[in-house]
Design a protein around this motif. Structure first.
Motif, PDB file in Angstrom:
ATOM      1  N   GLU A  21       0.832  -1.207   0.000  1.00 23.23           N
ATOM      2  CA  GLU A  21       0.000   0.000   0.000  1.00 23.23           C
ATOM      3  C   GLU A  21       0.865   1.254   0.000  1.00 23.23           C
ATOM      4  OE1 GLU A  21      -2.454  -0.488   3.419  1.00 23.23           O
ATOM      5  OE2 GLU A  21      -3.456  -2.272   2.598  1.00 23.23           O
ATOM      6  N   HIS A  22       1.953   1.234   0.757  1.00 24.83           N
ATOM      7  CA  HIS A  22       2.856   2.386   0.789  1.00 24.83           C
ATOM      8  C   HIS A  22       3.510   2.598  -0.578  1.00 24.83           C
ATOM      9  CE1 HIS A  22       5.513   5.407   2.374  1.00 24.83           C
ATOM     10  NE2 HIS A  22       6.593   4.706   2.072  1.00 24.83           N
ATOM     11  N   ALA A  23       3.916   1.516  -1.238  1.00 22.56           N
ATOM     12  CA  ALA A  23       4.527   1.625  -2.561  1.00 22.56           C
ATOM     13  C   ALA A  23       3.532   2.175  -3.574  1.00 22.56           C
ATOM     14  CB  ALA A  23       5.046   0.264  -3.017  1.00 22.56           C
ATOM     15  N   VAL A  24       2.269   1.773  -3.476  1.00 16.61           N
ATOM     16  CA  VAL A  24       1.235   2.293  -4.376  1.00 16.61           C
ATOM     17  C   VAL A  24       1.119   3.806  -4.214  1.00 16.61           C
ATOM     18  CG1 VAL A  24      -1.243   2.303  -4.876  1.00 16.61           C
ATOM     19  CG2 VAL A  24      -0.048   0.132  -4.521  1.00 16.61           C
ATOM     20  N   ARG A  25       1.156   4.288  -2.976  1.00 19.42           N
ATOM     21  CA  ARG A  25       1.094   5.732  -2.742  1.00 19.42           C
ATOM     22  C   ARG A  25       2.309   6.435  -3.351  1.00 19.42           C
ATOM     23  NH1 ARG A  25      -0.858   3.941   2.319  1.00 19.42           N
ATOM     24  NH2 ARG A  25       1.181   4.256   3.310  1.00 19.42           N
ATOM     25  N   LEU A  26       3.506   5.844  -3.153  1.00 17.83           N
ATOM     26  CA  LEU A  26       4.717   6.450  -3.713  1.00 17.83           C
ATOM     27  C   LEU A  26       4.693   6.451  -5.240  1.00 17.83           C
ATOM     28  CD1 LEU A  26       7.452   4.899  -1.370  1.00 17.83           C
ATOM     29  CD2 LEU A  26       6.605   7.254  -1.356  1.00 17.83           C
ATOM     30  N   ALA A  27       3.965   5.484  -5.823  1.00 15.40           N
ATOM     31  CA  ALA A  27       3.871   5.383  -7.284  1.00 15.40           C
ATOM     32  C   ALA A  27       2.664   6.148  -7.829  1.00 15.40           C
ATOM     33  CB  ALA A  27       3.789   3.921  -7.700  1.00 15.40           C
ATOM     34  N   ASP A  28       2.187   7.126  -7.050  1.00 14.12           N
ATOM     35  CA  ASP A  28       1.057   7.968  -7.464  1.00 14.12           C
ATOM     36  C   ASP A  28      -0.213   7.165  -7.720  1.00 14.12           C
ATOM     37  OD1 ASP A  28       2.591  10.324  -7.297  1.00 14.12           O
ATOM     38  OD2 ASP A  28       3.389   9.993  -9.310  1.00 14.12           O
ATOM     39  N   GLY A  29      -0.402   6.125  -6.907  1.00 10.15           N
ATOM     40  CA  GLY A  29      -1.662   5.412  -6.932  1.00 10.15           C
ATOM     41  C   GLY A  29      -1.740   4.211  -7.849  1.00 10.15           C
ATOM     42  N   ARG A  30      -0.649   3.920  -8.579  1.00 11.47           N
ATOM     43  CA  ARG A  30      -0.715   2.800  -9.520  1.00 11.47           C
ATOM     44  C   ARG A  30       0.661   2.183  -9.735  1.00 11.47           C
ATOM     45  NH1 ARG A  30       0.660   2.047 -14.687  1.00 11.47           N
ATOM     46  NH2 ARG A  30      -0.489   0.488 -15.907  1.00 11.47           N
ATOM     47  N   LEU A  31       0.781   0.881  -9.447  1.00 11.77           N
ATOM     48  CA  LEU A  31       2.002   0.146  -9.754  1.00 11.77           C
ATOM     49  C   LEU A  31       1.913  -0.395 -11.179  1.00 11.77           C
ATOM     50  CD1 LEU A  31       2.415  -1.920  -6.464  1.00 11.77           C
ATOM     51  CD2 LEU A  31       3.714   0.106  -7.143  1.00 11.77           C
ATOM     52  N   HIS A  42      19.251  -9.670  -8.425  1.00  9.02           N
ATOM     53  CA  HIS A  42      19.036  -8.963  -7.157  1.00  9.02           C
ATOM     54  C   HIS A  42      17.730  -8.179  -7.280  1.00  9.02           C
ATOM     55  CE1 HIS A  42      20.566  -5.939  -3.905  1.00  9.02           C
ATOM     56  NE2 HIS A  42      19.583  -6.707  -3.475  1.00  9.02           N
ATOM     57  N   LEU A  43      16.615  -8.879  -7.073  1.00  8.25           N
ATOM     58  CA  LEU A  43      15.309  -8.227  -7.087  1.00  8.25           C
ATOM     59  C   LEU A  43      15.094  -7.559  -5.740  1.00  8.25           C
ATOM     60  CD1 LEU A  43      13.140 -10.945  -8.874  1.00  8.25           C
ATOM     61  CD2 LEU A  43      14.235  -8.934  -9.867  1.00  8.25           C
ATOM     62  N   LEU A  44      14.981  -6.250  -5.770  1.00  4.91           N
ATOM     63  CA  LEU A  44      14.932  -5.455  -4.548  1.00  4.91           C
ATOM     64  C   LEU A  44      13.572  -5.537  -3.868  1.00  4.91           C
ATOM     65  CD1 LEU A  44      16.615  -2.227  -5.946  1.00  4.91           C
ATOM     66  CD2 LEU A  44      17.705  -3.989  -4.553  1.00  4.91           C
ATOM     67  N   PRO A  45      13.528  -5.307  -2.549  1.00  3.27           N
ATOM     68  CA  PRO A  45      12.240  -5.156  -1.867  1.00  3.27           C
ATOM     69  C   PRO A  45      11.454  -4.000  -2.485  1.00  3.27           C
ATOM     70  CG  PRO A  45      14.030  -5.384  -0.278  1.00  3.27           C
ATOM     71  CD  PRO A  45      14.670  -5.204  -1.622  1.00  3.27           C
ATOM     72  N   LEU A  46      10.136  -4.130  -2.493  1.00  2.00           N
ATOM     73  CA  LEU A  46       9.293  -3.132  -3.157  1.00  2.00           C
ATOM     74  C   LEU A  46       9.475  -1.742  -2.565  1.00  2.00           C
ATOM     75  CD1 LEU A  46       7.171  -2.741  -5.355  1.00  2.00           C
ATOM     76  CD2 LEU A  46       5.419  -3.291  -3.657  1.00  2.00           C
ATOM     77  N   GLY A  47       9.677  -1.673  -1.251  1.00  2.00           N
ATOM     78  CA  GLY A  47       9.882  -0.370  -0.630  1.00  2.00           C
ATOM     79  C   GLY A  47      11.118   0.339  -1.144  1.00  2.00           C
ATOM     80  N   GLU A  48      12.159  -0.427  -1.483  1.00  2.00           N
ATOM     81  CA  GLU A  48      13.364   0.171  -2.060  1.00  2.00           C
ATOM     82  C   GLU A  48      13.124   0.623  -3.501  1.00  2.00           C
ATOM     83  OE1 GLU A  48      17.087  -1.855  -1.619  1.00  2.00           O
ATOM     84  OE2 GLU A  48      16.487  -2.743   0.288  1.00  2.00           O
TER      85      GLU A  48
END
Length: 203
Positions: free
Chosen positions: A38-48, A85-91
């Motif tokens: 949910e936090h990543a979706v917000r950082l991505a302006d509402g859409r991954l 090296h697939l990063l965590p989504l938050g990164e």
């Protein structure tokens, strides 16, 4: 339907059985917590980008490292290996200042979101709002592969992360040393190699 985690585990098991490969590291982190998605979706302006959320609901991150042991293919350098090296989504949707951009005036690569940091100097990246994966050499090159996140993952699994394999998807890099080495080595290392997967996307 086979899950991303199941497919990753199968790839790792295949590397462990392969007599032409020495597996050095294989770590798959637990699924990403819903709050982080949910936090990543917000950082991505509402859409991954398409496919990203479904993957990270199954997998938190991936580290993979192997080297091949075929004498006639060995160069004695870093190119004798595979790296994922697939990063965590938050990164992925975190702050990349100092990496992809350095100052407010430095906007060219500011939207680049690395997610597969297979080497320190290059990565596969997202470029929202686009859904296609890009190959990025930090500070110098950015090429659109034309492939979706899911299509990239299909090819990552098939490539096992062989040295600089994302260049095979870039029309501009077909004559690079890395692509030439990839096409020479992969059929020797892996019996199921399908060269048709590792071509630039049709226009």
């Amino acid at each position: 339907m086979t899950t991303a985690r199941t497919r990753l585990d199968a790839m790792i098991a295949d590397l462990e059985r392969n007599p032409r490969v020495e597996l050095l590291e294989a770590t798959v982190a637990p699924p990403t917590p819903p709050s982080e998605i949910e936090h990543a979706v917000r950082l991505a302006d509402g859409r991954l980008p398409a496919g990203v959320e479904a993957f990270y609901r199954e997998v938190g991150a991936v580290r993979l490292r192997w080297r091949h042991t075929v004498p006639e293919l060995r160069h004695g350098d870093l190119s004798d290996q595979g790296l994922v090296h697939l990063l965590p989504l938050g990164e992925v949707f975190g702050d990349w200042r100092g990496v992809t951009w350095h100052s407010p005036e430095d906007q060219e690569y500011r939207r680049v979101r690395p997610f597969d940091m297979f080497v320190p100097e290059a990565c596969a990246a997202l470029l929202p709002p686009l859904d296609s994966v890009h190959y990025h050499y930090f500070g110098e090159e950015l090429y659109d592969t034309g492939y979706s996140f899911d299509a990239y993952l299909d090819r990552l699994l098939a490539s096992r992360g062989y040295w600089y394999w994302p260049q095979t998807l870039c029309r501009e890099l077909q004559d690079s040393t890395e692509v030439t080495a990839f096409r020479r080595a992969m059929p020797v290392l892996f019996a199921d190699y399908d060269d048709a997967l590792f071509q630039p996307a049709p226009h």
